[in-house]
Scaffold this active site. Structure first.
Site, mmCIF file in Angstrom:
data_model
loop_
_atom_site.group_PDB
_atom_site.id
_atom_site.type_symbol
_atom_site.label_atom_id
_atom_site.label_comp_id
_atom_site.label_asym_id
_atom_site.label_seq_id
_atom_site.Cartn_x
_atom_site.Cartn_y
_atom_site.Cartn_z
ATOM 1 N N SER A 4 0.851 -1.185 0.000
ATOM 2 C CA SER A 4 0.000 0.000 0.000
ATOM 3 C C SER A 4 0.887 1.235 0.000
ATOM 4 O O SER A 4 2.064 1.165 0.383
ATOM 5 C CB SER A 4 -0.901 0.004 1.237
ATOM 6 O OG SER A 4 -1.639 1.211 1.336
ATOM 7 N N TYR A 12 -1.721 -0.850 10.444
ATOM 8 C CA TYR A 12 -1.803 -1.206 9.025
ATOM 9 C C TYR A 12 -0.554 -0.737 8.281
ATOM 10 O O TYR A 12 0.065 -1.499 7.519
ATOM 11 C CB TYR A 12 -3.056 -0.579 8.408
ATOM 12 C CG TYR A 12 -3.191 -0.781 6.918
ATOM 13 C CD1 TYR A 12 -3.689 -1.972 6.401
ATOM 14 C CD2 TYR A 12 -2.835 0.226 6.018
ATOM 15 C CE1 TYR A 12 -3.825 -2.162 5.030
ATOM 16 C CE2 TYR A 12 -2.964 0.057 4.653
ATOM 17 C CZ TYR A 12 -3.467 -1.146 4.167
ATOM 18 O OH TYR A 12 -3.593 -1.319 2.810
#
Length: 302
Positions: A186, A200
């Site tokens: 990401s 995350y």
């Protein structure tokens, strides 16, 4: 006479284009059949004869990757996720479009599950050539409110799950003549940060550290290990963030649109192809330019 001859040439050229398109359509139709026509070329279906595992394939980016690999790549794809019901829906969609898929419900954070996935894929499709370690989760919790158990859960899925997916598939990838591993990381963590996603972001940055060393260790087997770093892609999970969030992130993207799952799937298709055989340990940011502006003022100057 000259004008008439030129007009005739244009008509002939137009008809030749029509015939070429009809032939291409027939070609693609036969290549998307299940099983594909053996006369299809690798240029038409670059992953024909290859098998792939895609984790987190029931929805979102994983579903998009699986569709692209199966339909545009021609690969046989094992769909993996925790919930069998949603996997079955995805499998039906891809099969209806002409792709070859199978499915397994499994938890990527459990070693036995990922070994079972790899063994079953190899048995069904004759091996494992491509692993797309895509599954991940991203609950939003700020540090002050985050329990240690929530941190552990994110790491078990996003980071440990990547390791276990690779470890399970590794014996079969070593036997492939075109072995590929593609991780879905990401922009959040490796490049940017956002409140509520410290766990995350840490897991996604950790994936890249894993990738760089794994790419060195596995190079002797010809296995490439790369990662895609999606920006804000319009998926079910992103839609749950609400319209205000979607409008805000869209305004921050120079290309002025959210990404699609096909945008990510197309990049994965390239990294899984023969053309990417000399690319390993690398990251490909796919974000519409979101990480480029140094301030909001840069976008205002467009």
């Amino acid at each position: 006479m000259l004008e008439q001859a030129l007009w005739q040439n244009r008509v002939m050229l137009a008809w030749s284009h029509v015939i070429a398109l009809l032939l291409l359509g027939d070609r693609l139709g036969s290549c998307l059949a299940s099983p594909p026509d053996p006369t299809c070329s690798t240029q038409t279906l670059p992953l024909q004869g290859r098998s792939a595992i895609v984790t987190g394939a029931s929805k979102g980016i994983g579903k998009g990757i699986a569709r692209i690999l199966a339909l545009r790549g021609g690969a046989s794809v094992m769909l993996v996720a925790r919930t069998r019901a949603t996997l079955e829906e995805t499998a039906k969609e891809i099969e209806a479009a002409g792709g070859r898929v199978s499915l397994m419900a499994a938890d990527i954070s459990k070693e036995a599950d990922m070994q079972r996935v790899a063994n079953s894929t190899a048995e069904l499709f004759g091996g494992v050539d491509i692993l797309c370690a895509n599954a991940g989760t991203f609950p939003q919790t700020k540090l002050e409110d985050m329990a240690a158990s929530e941190w552990d859960e994110i790491m078990a899925t996003n980071l440990k799950g990547t390791f276990l997916s690779v470890k399970g598939a590794l014996p079969f990838l070593k036997s492939s003549d075109q072995p590929r591993i593609v991780l879905t990381s990401s922009i959040t963590g490796p490049i940017t940060g956002y409140p509520g996603w410290s766990h995350y972001g840490a897991s996604k940055s950790g994936q890249l550290g894993f990738m760089r060393t794994a790419s060195i260790e596995l190079a002797k087997y010809g296995i490439t290990v790369n990662a895609v770093l999606p920006g804000n892609v319009l998926t079910e999970g992103l839609a749950e963030m609400g319209d205000d969030y979607l409008k805000g992130v869209t305004a921050a993207i120079p290309l002025r649109r959210l990404g699609t799952v096909e945008d990510i799937g197309s990049a994965v298709l390239f990294l899984a192809s023969k053309d990417a055989g000399w690319i390993t340990g690398q990251t490909l940011t796919i974000d519409g330019g979101q990480t480029l502006p140094e301030s909001p003022d840069a976008l205002a100057e467009m």
